[in-house]
Design a protein around this motif. Structure first.
Motif, PDB file in Angstrom:
ATOM      1  N   VAL A 264      -5.996  21.842 -73.209  1.00  0.00           N
ATOM      2  CA  VAL A 264      -4.351  21.852 -73.145  1.00  0.00           C
ATOM      3  C   VAL A 264      -4.338  22.371 -71.777  1.00  0.00           C
ATOM      4  N   THR A 265      -3.244  22.288 -71.254  1.00  0.00           N
ATOM      5  CA  THR A 265      -3.240  22.370 -70.296  1.00  0.00           C
ATOM      6  C   THR A 265      -1.263  22.573 -69.750  1.00  0.00           C
ATOM      7  N   THR A 266      -1.064  23.199 -69.117  1.00  0.00           N
ATOM      8  CA  THR A 266       0.882  23.304 -68.622  1.00  0.00           C
ATOM      9  C   THR A 266       1.582  23.210 -69.426  1.00  0.00           C
ATOM     10  N   VAL A 267       1.289  23.507 -71.153  1.00  0.00           N
ATOM     11  CA  VAL A 267       2.044  23.621 -71.906  1.00  0.00           C
ATOM     12  C   VAL A 267       2.985  24.850 -71.846  1.00  0.00           C
ATOM     13  N   LYS A 268       5.065  24.689 -71.899  1.00  0.00           N
ATOM     14  CA  LYS A 268       5.085  25.617 -71.415  1.00  0.00           C
ATOM     15  C   LYS A 268       5.319  26.085 -72.793  1.00  0.00           C
ATOM     16  N   VAL A 269       5.354  27.526 -72.832  1.00  0.00           N
ATOM     17  CA  VAL A 269       5.147  28.951 -74.124  1.00  0.00           C
ATOM     18  C   VAL A 269       6.423  29.804 -73.906  1.00  0.00           C
ATOM     19  N   GLY A 270       7.132  30.131 -72.852  1.00  0.00           N
ATOM     20  CA  GLY A 270       8.653  30.870 -72.660  1.00  0.00           C
ATOM     21  C   GLY A 270       9.178  30.430 -70.893  1.00  0.00           C
ATOM     22  N   THR A 271      10.293  30.474 -71.215  1.00  0.00           N
ATOM     23  CA  THR A 271      10.821  30.241 -70.493  1.00  0.00           C
ATOM     24  C   THR A 271      11.447  31.803 -69.446  1.00  0.00           C
ATOM     25  N   GLY A 272      12.821  31.004 -68.634  1.00  0.00           N
ATOM     26  CA  GLY A 272      12.342  32.285 -67.406  1.00  0.00           C
ATOM     27  C   GLY A 272      12.450  34.278 -67.999  1.00  0.00           C
ATOM     28  N   GLY A 273      12.258  34.683 -67.165  1.00  0.00           N
ATOM     29  CA  GLY A 273      11.900  36.452 -67.753  1.00  0.00           C
ATOM     30  C   GLY A 273      10.538  36.768 -67.765  1.00  0.00           C
ATOM     31  N   TRP A 274       9.443  36.021 -67.893  1.00  0.00           N
ATOM     32  CA  TRP A 274       8.004  36.613 -68.002  1.00  0.00           C
ATOM     33  C   TRP A 274       7.646  37.437 -66.753  1.00  0.00           C
ATOM     34  N   ALA A 275       8.321  36.600 -65.907  1.00  0.00           N
ATOM     35  CA  ALA A 275       7.658  37.448 -64.385  1.00  0.00           C
ATOM     36  C   ALA A 275       8.325  38.915 -64.259  1.00  0.00           C
ATOM     37  N   ALA A 276       9.322  39.381 -64.935  1.00  0.00           N
ATOM     38  CA  ALA A 276      10.024  40.869 -64.422  1.00  0.00           C
ATOM     39  C   ALA A 276       9.329  41.545 -65.467  1.00  0.00           C
ATOM     40  N   PHE A 277       7.972  41.159 -66.295  1.00  0.00           N
ATOM     41  CA  PHE A 277       7.458  41.906 -66.887  1.00  0.00           C
ATOM     42  C   PHE A 277       6.465  42.946 -66.347  1.00  0.00           C
ATOM     43  N   ARG A 278       6.847  44.669 -66.310  1.00  0.00           N
ATOM     44  CA  ARG A 278       5.332  45.232 -65.736  1.00  0.00           C
ATOM     45  C   ARG A 278       4.183  44.631 -66.119  1.00  0.00           C
TER      46      ARG A 278
END
Length: 639
Positions: A264-278
């Motif tokens: 399993v590799t580079t399966v996108k499970v979330g779109t933009g915004g996850w990097a904003a989480f603390r």
């Protein structure tokens, strides 16, 4: 801080390894491919995220085995979590929050009830709340908190919420040098990924807590730059959830330790915004690796007539250690100026041990004793301080070793223990940098060894000599960095018992043993440093009952003592130092005009500095378990 919400119900499902898109990560790894499933997972496994405003969000991944279908819509289950510098999820609904004043523990039931609101459970670990150190901790599927301390040592801790206490028995350093990583991820029980602080490459290690063995350590699994990810956490089962800094997307990966590949590799499970989480923290028990690496620990029988170990410590005292016929471990110490006034202690009285203990001295002068418990675990302890009559507590070193430990010393003075497991495979463990314990067991090449190894410190490492199952000997050179030369057979000579090793001036090595057929003492040696061993030769004139003990005496002559078939200690030595011409064997444990003493054990030869300078002697025990010490000059030895 508030906590609220519900939690999904779990069920375990064993899922076949999923097909995946082409892997963008180059993999060149050791291992044998296997068609067996590597992991199983729950459905709707939770992942937690802390928003910039402090809301604790719960996402549930539909298929954690491969990330298919991504996440269900999140629910808010708490607030005020931005007050923590780091938030980690543990198994079974546990949460750990780190502040400058310590670590806080909370727990949420499967029914979605916070039965334990976050409360401080330790004033330690405050450094993990800082931006520079928040990547130095992870919680695995079994609830162990893995921490890279400020000296770079890797340690484990476990919080017992029922007892409101910490298991610190295994908080010793399992390894040093983990500050090479700027992030560690616990991807299953004892499975750790480390992201290189220099180039972002990803390395995998697996440590078995029960046996204290490193199954693998710092193995490159991806040469790509994982520094592109803001956070990386794991559902367990060798999965990785990574949030990309530049796009805010979340990607899913899973490594298979059976095939050494990424199904399993580079399966996108979330779109933009996850990097904003603390913080993003997947629950580490959503998945599990199916392969168990914990070896079977075999109980050991008690042994009769075991040798006494002896060493002179940095403070000048002589230290003795032996296990008797009923398994008691006895430690003794005495001033070499008054050997007969030794102090003896049985420790601990209710434990049973087998085989000869191994004594050594730390670079700071403290004595170390390692001994095999009959449970199968190796136990070790240090002297509390140089010249102290007290000892620090015991370290259960586990190991699941069948053959007894021996402690050698690297040229730097670093202590290193060696032992072999049930297959005869050799393992080693180095003393930690803090000097308080030994790091985890690490494997060496080779198999089929029986009995304890013999060691000698040479210019660039430790020369190991081990007996194979067919009675022949093999040798290899160990270096402190963990490297080992190829094992070289020492001819077809078969021996019985344990070999002895001495290192001669010029760092050539000589090996002595008892011939398996004739029971003569035999020897072979290197002609040049690091060179091949010559042919075996016999020291005729004595039929040995035990294994020889050998040393280079203060006068430069090689001296040998061995138990004869008459249960008397016999001695020979070189007529001239370096001549390899041997004196006639003579009884050694006797004074002029007296009958030789009868021994119940093999002797141990040793050198020490007494009130009149350097001298050599030997120690054995009689049938009454009395320790007897003879020194050159006081008996017929060395003549």
């Amino acid at each position: 801080m508030t906590t609220n919400g519900t939690n999904g119900t779990r069920r375990w499902t064993a899922t076949a390894v999923a097909a995946a898109a082409a892997l963008p990560l180059l993999v060149a790894l050791p291992g044998t491919a296997s068609a067996a499933d590597a992991a199983s997972c729950t459905t709707n496994g939770p992942t937690y995220a802390v928003s910039s405003t402090g809301s604790l969000m719960q996402y549930t991944m539909k298929a954690p085995i491969n990330g298919s279908g991504g996440y269900n819509a999140p629910t808010t289950i708490g607030s005020g979590w931005h007050n923590f510098g780091l938030v980690l999820a543990g198994p079974d609904g546990a949460f750990y929050g780190f502040k400058s004043d310590g670590v806080y523990y909370g727990h949420r039931t499967d029914a979605g009830v916070w039965d334990v609101s976050p409360n401080r459970v330790s004033t330690s670990f405050g450094f993990l709340a800082t931006a520079a150190n928040r990547g130095q901790a992870a919680v695995d599927r079994d609830g162990w908190l893995w921490v890279v301390d400020e000296a770079g040592a890797l340690r484990t801790y476990k919080y017992n919420s029922a007892a409101n206490s910490w298991d610190v028995g295994r908080s010793k350093a399992h390894d040093d040098g983990w500050d090479r990583y700027n992030l560690i991820i616990a991807a299953d029980a004892g499975v750790l990924y480390g992201r290189s602080a220099t180039d972002g490459k990803l390395y995998r290690s697996r440590y078995d807590i029960a046996s204290q063995r490193w199954i693998e350590r710092h193995v490159l699994v991806s040469p790509s730059d994982w520094n592109q990810f803001e956070s990386i956490s794991s559902n367990g089962g060798d999965t990785l959830l990574a949030t990309k800094s530049s796009t805010g997307e979340a990607f899913y990966y899973r490594f298979d330790e059976n095939t050494r590949s990424w199904p399993v590799t580079t399966v996108k499970v979330g779109t933009g915004g996850w990097a904003a989480f603390r913080d993003v923290a997947a629950a580490p028990d959503n998945c599990r690796i199916l392969k168990n690496h914990t070896p079977v620990t075999t109980a050991l029988p008690k042994e009769t007539g075991t040798r006494t170990a002896v060493i002179q410590a940095g403070g000048g005292k002589l230290h003795f250690a032996y296990t008797n016929n009923i398994g008691r471990l006895t430690l003794g110490t005495t001033d070499p100026a008054d050997i007969n006034n030794a102090t003896w202690t049985v420790v601990p009285e209710n434990e049973a041990f087998a085989g000869e203990p191994s004594l050594s001295t730390h670079s700071d002068g403290r004595v170390s004793v390692a001994v095999h418990n009959t449970t199968g675990s190796i136990w070790q302890r240090f002297q509390a301080a140089t010249n102290s009559t007290d000892w620090a507590g015991w370290h259960d070193q586990a190991g699941a070793m069948v053959h007894h430990p021996v402690t050698g010393k690297a040229p730097s003075g670093t202590l290193v223990e060696f032992a072999a497991d049930a297959s005869g495979k050799p393992w080693y463990r180095l003393v930690a940098k803090d000097g308080l314990n030994f790091k985890g067991w690490m494997p060496l090449a080779g198999s089929g060894f029986t009995g304890p190894f013999a060691t000698g410190t040479v210019r660039d490492g430790v020369q190991l000599v081990g007996k194979k199952a067919d009675g022949t000997l093999a040798t290899a050179r160990f270096k402190e960095d963990g490297s080992l030369s190829a094992w070289t057979a020492l001819g077809t000579q078969t021996v019985t018992g344990t070999p002895a090793v001495i290192v001669n001036p010029g760092y050539t090595v000589s090996v002595f043993a008892t011939d398996a057929v004739t029971k003569s003492v035999v020897t072979a040696a290197q002609a040049a440093e690091g060179g091949a061993f010559g042919t075996w030769s016999a020291l005729q004139g004595l039929t040995a009952k035990g294994s020889p003990s050998v040393l280079i005496a203060p006068n430069g002559k090689t001296e040998i003592v061995v138990r004869g078939e008459d249960d008397v200690i016999h001695n020979t030595g070189e007529t001239v130092a370096g001549s390899l011409t041997w004196r006639t064997w003579k009884p050694a444990a006797q004074y002029e005009g007296a009958m030789p003493e009868v021994t119940a054990t093999d002797p141990t030869a040793f050198t020490f500095t007494g009130p009149n300078g350097p001298v050599w002697g030997f120690v054995f025990r009689n049938s009454d378990d009395q320790t007897r010490v003879y020194t050159a000059g006081s008996t017929t030895i060395g003549n």
